[in-house]
Design a protein around this motif. Sequence first.
Motif, PDB file in Angstrom:
ATOM      1  N   ASN A 366      26.558  11.520  26.051  1.00 55.54           N
ATOM      2  CA  ASN A 366      25.551  12.162  25.458  1.00 55.54           C
ATOM      3  C   ASN A 366      25.928  12.854  24.209  1.00 55.54           C
ATOM      4  OD1 ASN A 366      27.363  14.105  26.304  1.00 55.54           O
ATOM      5  ND2 ASN A 366      26.089  15.037  28.034  1.00 55.54           N
ATOM      6  N   GLY A 367      27.132  12.530  23.422  1.00 47.86           N
ATOM      7  CA  GLY A 367      27.583  13.044  22.369  1.00 47.86           C
ATOM      8  C   GLY A 367      28.236  14.212  22.242  1.00 47.86           C
ATOM      9  N   PHE A 368      28.292  15.111  23.497  1.00 52.91           N
ATOM     10  CA  PHE A 368      28.823  16.136  23.519  1.00 52.91           C
ATOM     11  C   PHE A 368      30.196  16.111  24.220  1.00 52.91           C
ATOM     12  CE2 PHE A 368      24.268  17.032  24.463  1.00 52.91           C
ATOM     13  CZ  PHE A 368      24.276  18.003  23.703  1.00 52.91           C
ATOM     14  N   ALA A 369      31.221  17.128  23.641  1.00 55.16           N
ATOM     15  CA  ALA A 369      32.517  17.161  23.940  1.00 55.16           C
ATOM     16  C   ALA A 369      32.567  17.036  25.636  1.00 55.16           C
ATOM     17  CB  ALA A 369      33.197  18.191  23.489  1.00 55.16           C
ATOM     18  N   LYS A 370      33.657  16.695  26.071  1.00 55.15           N
ATOM     19  CA  LYS A 370      34.043  16.793  27.631  1.00 55.15           C
ATOM     20  C   LYS A 370      35.054  17.842  27.592  1.00 55.15           C
ATOM     21  CE  LYS A 370      31.310  13.174  27.794  1.00 55.15           C
ATOM     22  NZ  LYS A 370      31.138  13.039  26.307  1.00 55.15           N
ATOM     23  N   TRP A 371      34.731  18.907  28.578  1.00 58.97           N
ATOM     24  CA  TRP A 371      35.537  19.884  28.860  1.00 58.97           C
ATOM     25  C   TRP A 371      36.793  19.320  29.690  1.00 58.97           C
ATOM     26  CZ3 TRP A 371      31.585  23.933  30.487  1.00 58.97           C
ATOM     27  CH2 TRP A 371      30.715  24.246  29.434  1.00 58.97           C
ATOM     28  N   TYR A 372      38.030  20.097  29.651  1.00 55.29           N
ATOM     29  CA  TYR A 372      38.866  20.009  30.623  1.00 55.29           C
ATOM     30  C   TYR A 372      39.967  18.699  30.480  1.00 55.29           C
ATOM     31  CZ  TYR A 372      35.774  23.460  32.542  1.00 55.29           C
ATOM     32  OH  TYR A 372      34.911  24.520  32.551  1.00 55.29           O
ATOM     33  N   GLN A 373      39.660  17.902  29.586  1.00 51.73           N
ATOM     34  CA  GLN A 373      40.525  16.559  29.403  1.00 51.73           C
ATOM     35  C   GLN A 373      41.897  16.932  28.769  1.00 51.73           C
ATOM     36  OE1 GLN A 373      38.153  13.594  27.527  1.00 51.73           O
ATOM     37  NE2 GLN A 373      36.978  13.324  29.444  1.00 51.73           N
ATOM     38  N   THR A 374      42.847  17.547  29.561  1.00 51.47           N
ATOM     39  CA  THR A 374      43.956  18.248  29.250  1.00 51.47           C
ATOM     40  C   THR A 374      45.104  17.453  29.537  1.00 51.47           C
ATOM     41  OG1 THR A 374      44.119  19.708  31.187  1.00 51.47           O
ATOM     42  CG2 THR A 374      42.899  20.482  29.133  1.00 51.47           C
ATOM     43  N   SER A 375      46.348  17.913  29.196  1.00 52.68           N
ATOM     44  CA  SER A 375      47.487  17.120  29.516  1.00 52.68           C
ATOM     45  C   SER A 375      47.898  17.363  31.046  1.00 52.68           C
ATOM     46  CB  SER A 375      48.908  17.721  28.816  1.00 52.68           C
ATOM     47  OG  SER A 375      48.999  19.052  28.922  1.00 52.68           O
ATOM     48  N   TRP A 376      47.308  18.802  31.606  1.00 57.22           N
ATOM     49  CA  TRP A 376      47.743  19.017  33.068  1.00 57.22           C
ATOM     50  C   TRP A 376      46.783  18.520  33.912  1.00 57.22           C
ATOM     51  CZ3 TRP A 376      46.778  22.327  28.985  1.00 57.22           C
ATOM     52  CH2 TRP A 376      45.593  23.264  29.116  1.00 57.22           C
ATOM     53  N   HIS A 377      45.573  17.910  33.695  1.00 57.62           N
ATOM     54  CA  HIS A 377      44.508  17.456  34.721  1.00 57.62           C
ATOM     55  C   HIS A 377      44.994  15.677  34.507  1.00 57.62           C
ATOM     56  CE1 HIS A 377      41.942  21.042  33.820  1.00 57.62           C
ATOM     57  NE2 HIS A 377      42.603  21.096  34.844  1.00 57.62           N
ATOM     58  N   PRO A 378      45.033  15.145  35.881  1.00 58.08           N
ATOM     59  CA  PRO A 378      45.246  13.830  35.961  1.00 58.08           C
ATOM     60  C   PRO A 378      44.115  13.014  35.552  1.00 58.08           C
ATOM     61  CG  PRO A 378      45.880  14.911  37.774  1.00 58.08           C
ATOM     62  CD  PRO A 378      45.203  15.955  37.006  1.00 58.08           C
ATOM     63  N   GLY A 379      44.120  12.020  35.115  1.00 56.96           N
ATOM     64  CA  GLY A 379      42.998  11.025  34.725  1.00 56.96           C
ATOM     65  C   GLY A 379      42.535  10.166  35.737  1.00 56.96           C
ATOM     66  N   TRP A 380      41.698   9.325  35.422  1.00 53.44           N
ATOM     67  CA  TRP A 380      40.820   8.689  36.371  1.00 53.44           C
ATOM     68  C   TRP A 380      41.875   7.521  37.287  1.00 53.44           C
ATOM     69  CZ3 TRP A 380      39.465   3.319  36.257  1.00 53.44           C
ATOM     70  CH2 TRP A 380      39.854   2.518  35.310  1.00 53.44           C
ATOM     71  N   LYS A 381      42.966   6.996  36.468  1.00 51.19           N
ATOM     72  CA  LYS A 381      43.819   6.021  36.929  1.00 51.19           C
ATOM     73  C   LYS A 381      44.936   6.641  38.367  1.00 51.19           C
ATOM     74  CE  LYS A 381      43.595   3.245  32.994  1.00 51.19           C
ATOM     75  NZ  LYS A 381      44.661   2.795  31.693  1.00 51.19           N
ATOM     76  N   ALA A 382      45.063   7.944  37.801  1.00 50.54           N
ATOM     77  CA  ALA A 382      46.198   8.564  38.638  1.00 50.54           C
ATOM     78  C   ALA A 382      45.352   9.051  39.643  1.00 50.54           C
ATOM     79  CB  ALA A 382      46.530   9.934  38.094  1.00 50.54           C
ATOM     80  N   HIS A 383      44.188   9.316  39.878  1.00 52.15           N
ATOM     81  CA  HIS A 383      43.208   9.825  40.677  1.00 52.15           C
ATOM     82  C   HIS A 383      42.974   8.426  41.693  1.00 52.15           C
ATOM     83  CE1 HIS A 383      41.832  14.179  40.635  1.00 52.15           C
ATOM     84  NE2 HIS A 383      42.018  13.886  39.242  1.00 52.15           N
ATOM     85  N   TYR A 384      42.756   7.431  41.065  1.00 51.00           N
ATOM     86  CA  TYR A 384      42.329   6.355  41.886  1.00 51.00           C
ATOM     87  C   TYR A 384      43.568   5.792  42.810  1.00 51.00           C
ATOM     88  CZ  TYR A 384      40.044   1.937  42.648  1.00 51.00           C
ATOM     89  OH  TYR A 384      39.495   0.683  43.342  1.00 51.00           O
ATOM     90  N   ILE A 385      44.659   5.773  42.269  1.00 49.41           N
ATOM     91  CA  ILE A 385      46.092   5.516  42.932  1.00 49.41           C
ATOM     92  C   ILE A 385      46.178   6.406  44.139  1.00 49.41           C
ATOM     93  CG2 ILE A 385      47.528   6.197  41.716  1.00 49.41           C
ATOM     94  CD1 ILE A 385      49.337   3.510  42.025  1.00 49.41           C
ATOM     95  N   LYS A 386      46.128   7.773  43.826  1.00 49.12           N
ATOM     96  CA  LYS A 386      46.390   8.723  44.928  1.00 49.12           C
ATOM     97  C   LYS A 386      45.481   8.646  46.136  1.00 49.12           C
ATOM     98  CE  LYS A 386      47.024  13.604  45.119  1.00 49.12           C
ATOM     99  NZ  LYS A 386      46.892  15.041  44.227  1.00 49.12           N
ATOM    100  N   GLY A 387      44.197   8.255  45.639  1.00 54.27           N
ATOM    101  CA  GLY A 387      42.900   7.967  46.623  1.00 54.27           C
ATOM    102  C   GLY A 387      43.051   6.943  47.387  1.00 54.27           C
ATOM    103  N   LYS A 388      43.816   5.817  46.965  1.00 54.52           N
ATOM    104  CA  LYS A 388      44.248   4.526  47.747  1.00 54.52           C
ATOM    105  C   LYS A 388      45.280   4.644  48.619  1.00 54.52           C
ATOM    106  CE  LYS A 388      40.951   1.815  46.217  1.00 54.52           C
ATOM    107  NZ  LYS A 388      39.693   1.609  47.063  1.00 54.52           N
ATOM    108  N   LEU A 389      46.363   5.642  48.106  1.00 53.61           N
ATOM    109  CA  LEU A 389      47.567   6.011  49.133  1.00 53.61           C
ATOM    110  C   LEU A 389      47.215   6.751  50.277  1.00 53.61           C
ATOM    111  CD1 LEU A 389      50.037   6.652  46.197  1.00 53.61           C
ATOM    112  CD2 LEU A 389      50.314   4.734  47.802  1.00 53.61           C
ATOM    113  N   LEU A 390      46.383   7.596  49.903  1.00 51.58           N
ATOM    114  CA  LEU A 390      45.832   8.253  51.222  1.00 51.58           C
ATOM    115  C   LEU A 390      45.006   7.761  52.117  1.00 51.58           C
ATOM    116  CD1 LEU A 390      44.898  11.586  49.181  1.00 51.58           C
ATOM    117  CD2 LEU A 390      46.615  11.562  51.234  1.00 51.58           C
TER     118      LEU A 390
END
Length: 685
Positions: A366-390
């Motif tokens: 939508n052209g608006f900046a996305k908040w919270y995309q920081t160094s300390w928040h895991p990205g989508w690939k990290a969330h994905y592999i964590k979810g699969k391990l669980l």
Amino acid sequence: MIGFFTGYSQVVPTTFSQIRMKIGPYLTFSKPVSIPSTMELLGRLSAAHRELEQSLIMDYGDMQGLLFDKPGVIDRLFMANPISKERLYRRMMIKVLSAQIEIAKNNGGDDGKQKKKKRKKKRTKHTASTFTWATGGDSAAAGHGNLFSQSYTKVMEDSVKDAFAAVGVDFIARNYAMAGYTSAPELSMCMESVYGTDVDILAWDFGLQEQGVGVEQLSLWASRAGVHPTHPILMLIDTPTPKYVTTNNNNNNNNNNNDRWSQLLRFEEAGMGTILMDQSKNHLYVDRIPESMVVGSDGGGSDGQQHVPTLLRNFKCYGNLEGAKECDDPMRHYICEEHQNDANHDNMEKNVCIQQKFKTELMCNNGFAKWYQTSWHPGWKAHYIKGKLLALYLLEALKQAILEIDQRTTAQLQQDGTTQPPPPTTDQLSNLELLLQRLQLEDDNDMLVFQNSPVLFDTWETNRDTLYNINPSVLFRSRHVICHTALLPSRIRYDGILTETTGVIGGDSNNYDRGMNKYFENKYESISLDGKLPLVYDPNDRQRCQALEIDHKDFFYVREGDDFLAVTVPNDSELEAYDHNPTKQRIQTITNTGVNIEKRMGLIMVCLKICPLKRCPDNSIGFGSIKRNSRKLVIRVDGKLVTGVQKLGGCHFLEGEENGLLWGPGKDDKGRYRISFKINEVEKW
């Protein structure tokens, strides 16, 4: 046909007599039995597991076997003592048995009359057997910076749902993580209102927010979970000994205050199931992920990344996932981007792993900046592999639970320790019901063990005087706690309990009463014409794209210029949903004539809205004015003036002039109190 789960070895009988001896309890030649055998359930589970494995191969290609290797990764990443494993298996056994018994009764496992009655009964959306996972955590667990659907909780749910459904169980995973919140005291005391009254596994994932605070908050959180109606299994997702911990030198107990896992194991001894997903062992799979070059952003060219699956492409740079590394910067939660404060690399531009860390454009272009995309928040690939391990860990536990059902239903333990097949029976349904009753009794016994165990409050150091004035047993163990909270996400909001909204029961993040926009009312107009304390939201707290995070800090609003605004706590819906002690706790005193049973005396705790970085606006008012008796903030409980507060963490207990912290039995002796607020200082709220 008999199906076998991957890794499950079984000698297949070849003669009819051998087959009959093996599965005799499941056979009847007088009429067909509608209950599937455990071998059939394992077959269904095996088929669902193969589908998951095929999806992992599609996602990770040839790397799938290395990343999700059971002995080399999963068995070492997850830790649980045998007793806790048994408690997890037992919880799953109860769910599977409940489902199979209900299915049998609906399909004719009973007599024909009941069969006809059941057929007339409408089926609900979910089966009678539901296994519920709830994630409690901070902004990292909430999936900040990503689409909410990319959080590991949602990935895990999508991965195991079909496998649980194959054995008749509806698996639901709900993400209740909230940015800026620690696990106690507010979320611990509001456990049922936030996480719901039916939870089988409750996950603790506050490691980002609770760096440097030791274990005291975990102790209260686990204690409150112990008195939760469903006594959930606790999953600690954490590094056992956090690196950045500030110890309290005044604490003289002998427990390791830096190690949350050691602290949680104390609750295992008290009858609770405890499991650790050890984040310090992430290297077990991280080391197997191919390294990416930090030149270019398309993942192609000489680095050879064009042949790497998308979920691994440009995932690891300089040995770290997503271009992030540990650092000594508390403002970044000790996780910095590779180029920050790093003199080892000449290229100070964001490397390719950082550039491709988040993937929100498809849903939020939508052209608006996305908040919270920081160094300390895991990205989508990290969330994905964590979810699969669980997911793989849960499916292994489900397989073990079904195998144990097979063991308990096909063999009985003799006094000499040998196992003999039980006598054949045609009443298979009764056998399963008897086993279910035994398992439920074992679960109830664990709850009794916890209730009779010592209260573990020795690690609590914050505002310790308040703790003793309240009574630690009340704070840590009382079941009669009702929370009136505006926080999101929470069941009290989604189920319409807070607002007593009809037609919203069973709602979700897209279907609930949102309250009132904070900015819709003029300054000196009463925001609530009938004097009710209004539930409001700040639109600036929400991003334009609704597919992003769902945790919001809604609140109850009082401004200067309004008259007294009041709320009755608990309301009728809260009393019905959360009052587990209708006979009420009462105070006993010894008099000259014997024991005098007095009416109960309630405690009232109020938690203020959490501000970003704990820096609230200058025009907000806190409880300091009550302590100074400045009359800038006036609070009354059933018409009686609040003259002081006692602080506990981020919350405050209200104190009156007559009985201190105790506020009497409330309206109609039901523990209901009308709390009124008024602000007299100009421009304050």
